[in-house]
Scaffold this active site. Structure first.
Site, PDB file in Angstrom:
ATOM      1  N   HIS A 271      -8.085  -5.143  -0.453  1.00 53.55           N
ATOM      2  CA  HIS A 271      -6.621  -4.609  -0.430  1.00 53.55           C
ATOM      3  C   HIS A 271      -6.043  -5.060   0.836  1.00 53.55           C
ATOM      4  CE1 HIS A 271      -3.752  -1.443  -0.697  1.00 53.55           C
ATOM      5  NE2 HIS A 271      -3.834  -0.883   0.373  1.00 53.55           N
ATOM      6  N   ASP A 272      -6.858  -5.521   1.978  1.00 54.99           N
ATOM      7  CA  ASP A 272      -5.857  -6.049   3.167  1.00 54.99           C
ATOM      8  C   ASP A 272      -5.412  -7.506   2.999  1.00 54.99           C
ATOM      9  OD1 ASP A 272      -6.352  -4.009   4.792  1.00 54.99           O
ATOM     10  OD2 ASP A 272      -7.957  -4.759   5.951  1.00 54.99           O
TER      11      ASP A 272
ATOM     12  N   SER B 163       1.033  -1.259   0.026  1.00 52.02           N
ATOM     13  CA  SER B 163      -0.197  -0.191  -0.002  1.00 52.02           C
ATOM     14  C   SER B 163       0.842   1.186  -0.157  1.00 52.02           C
ATOM     15  CB  SER B 163      -0.882  -0.172   1.137  1.00 52.02           C
ATOM     16  OG  SER B 163      -1.910   0.989   1.094  1.00 52.02           O
TER      17      SER B 163
ATOM     18  N   ARG C  78     -12.072   6.438   9.360  1.00 48.74           N
ATOM     19  CA  ARG C  78     -11.484   5.104   9.309  1.00 48.74           C
ATOM     20  C   ARG C  78     -12.655   4.046   8.947  1.00 48.74           C
ATOM     21  NH1 ARG C  78      -6.998   1.698   9.018  1.00 48.74           N
ATOM     22  NH2 ARG C  78      -7.494   0.076  10.243  1.00 48.74           N
TER      23      ARG C  78
ATOM     24  N   ASP D 132      -8.534  -6.544  -4.844  1.00 48.76           N
ATOM     25  CA  ASP D 132      -8.034  -5.077  -4.405  1.00 48.76           C
ATOM     26  C   ASP D 132      -8.780  -3.951  -5.205  1.00 48.76           C
ATOM     27  OD1 ASP D 132      -7.212  -3.159  -3.273  1.00 48.76           O
ATOM     28  OD2 ASP D 132      -5.029  -3.730  -3.432  1.00 48.76           O
TER      29      ASP D 132
END
Length: 394
Positions: free
Chosen positions: A364-365, A160, A236, A331
């Site tokens: 993405h994680d 990232s 967040r 992602d």
């Protein structure tokens, strides 16, 4: 609490701190201002060899920190954020490599940032902290690496925003970086990604307790200032949605209700996914600073090392890195097309670059989570790099 066997873990680690730069040797920021001293929090795992040739720098993402592996005490509930990948026999094999992880400039976990005390005023910087770039962050990392007596790294690795840093390292210090691993990243943010960051910043600044960034309570102050927790939590929550995939959300939550058998027909938390996001927001505000979020997302927005063809040629001339670029099929925050864009840029300049895409429902994680194929590829690339540099055998 029982942790994994020490044969698979770096065990208990102690955070380290160093002050870099100084009045006569300040940090020159890309924005034109100076920082006369920078405190850096970092951790190391493994042993630096006699030749000082086995050092691997890990660069963290937006909300990461220096605690990448191991535990700070036997009572810690969780290890560092990349513990699955760092340790004896793991991809970042600490029997071979000396692994360095530091908290980024602008952060809030031991490295100088907006919540730090401004030596000129004796008060927290707040929004008086200067704007920073990915290049500035890397400049501080470079100073740390040199402080540790290392003239040439074995590799720089990041996912990232950490991938942006890994690329910046290869460009800014071409003779120091023989290998770069860029994971779930991009050579620049798209308009959509900039938009996500902009809305997150607006959520923070619109919080009634933001107070122009001046919300810190000093030690010994009898009054406690309210912090912009609602705005940061909302930022967040929104960002966390972009780190997940639709497939992953469906498999984990679907339309399952939370602690109830029927709809409330009100504005209570009906769905499990709502509860999950609320938890992500409320837990995040306990460990992260709102001003740091503003500054670091801006640094990501500004990142664009290849704005035109002429600059691209100039930036890549002399780069010595062998690149490994990795992406994940679900992602959508930094989708595979962005990784391929970087690969095309590198190949046009005749740079050695390997690209791999992995399948995962985690979005993405995924780069943070266990994944056998990804783990094997990452470990193999690092091992080949180590062998080419040290002449070591597997």
């Amino acid at each position: 609490m029982t942790h994994e066997p020490l044969t698979a873990s770096v065990g208990i680690v102690t955070p380290q701190h160093v002050r870099l730069f100084g009045a006569s040797t300040p940090l020159q920021l890309d924005g034109g201002t100076l920082l006369h001293s920078v405190d850096v929090s970092y951790e190391t795992y493994g042993t630096l060899n006699q030749e000082r040739s086995n050092a691997v720098l890990i660069c963290h993402a937006l909300s990461g920190n220096a605690h990448a592996a191991g535990y700070h005490s036997k009572d810690d509930k969780r290890p560092g954020w990349w513990d699955h990948y760092i340790g004896p026999g793991k991809p970042f094999d600490t029997n071979r490599y000396f692994v360095i992880a530091s908290n980024n400039l602008g952060g809030c976990d031991g490295t100088t940032g907006p919540s730090s005390i401004d030596p000129a005023t004796g008060m927290p910087y707040g929004l008086n902290f200067p704007m920073i770039t990915i290049g500035d962050i890397v400049r501080v990392q470079h100073a740390l690496v040199r402080q540790l007596g290392i003239e040439r790294l074995m590799a720089v690795v990041g996912g990232s925003m950490g991938g942006m840093q890994a690329l910046q390292w290869a460009l800014d210090y071409p003779h120091m970086v023989p290998a770069s691993v860029i994971i779930a990243a991009a050579p620049r943010l798209t308009a959509q990604n900039i938009a996500f960051n902009a809305v997150a910043r607006q959520a923070i600044m619109a919080d009634p307790h933001f107070n122009g960034g001046d919300y810190y309570t000093l030690p010994g102050d009898p009054t406690t200032k309210a912090r912009p927790e609602s705005g940061l939590a909302l930022a967040r929550m929104m960002a966390h949605i972009t780190y997940l995939s639709e497939q992953g959300l469906h498999e984990r939550f679907g339309r399952r209700l939370q602690d109830r058998d029927a709809l409330s027909y009100g504005f209570e938390t009906d769905f499990a996914v709502e509860s999950y996001l609320s938890y992500q927001g409320s837990s995040f505000v306990k460990r992260f600073d709102a001003n740091s979020y503003l500054y670091i997302t801006k640094a990501m927005d500004y990142f664009d090392p290849f704005p035109d063809a002429e600059t691209t040629v100039q930036r890549l001339t002399g780069v010595e890195s062998h690149f490994l670029v990795m992406s994940f099929d679900t992602d959508w925050r930094f989708d595979t097309s962005r990784s391929k864009e970087l690969v095309r840029i590198l190949h046009r300049s005749l740079k050695d670059c390997t690209f791999q895409e992995f399948s995962s429902p985690a979005g993405h994680d995924a780069f943070l989570l266990p994944h056998p194929s990804y783990e094997k590829s990452l470990g193999s690339f690092l091992l080949r790099t180590w062998q080419s540099i040290t002449g070591g055998q597997a």
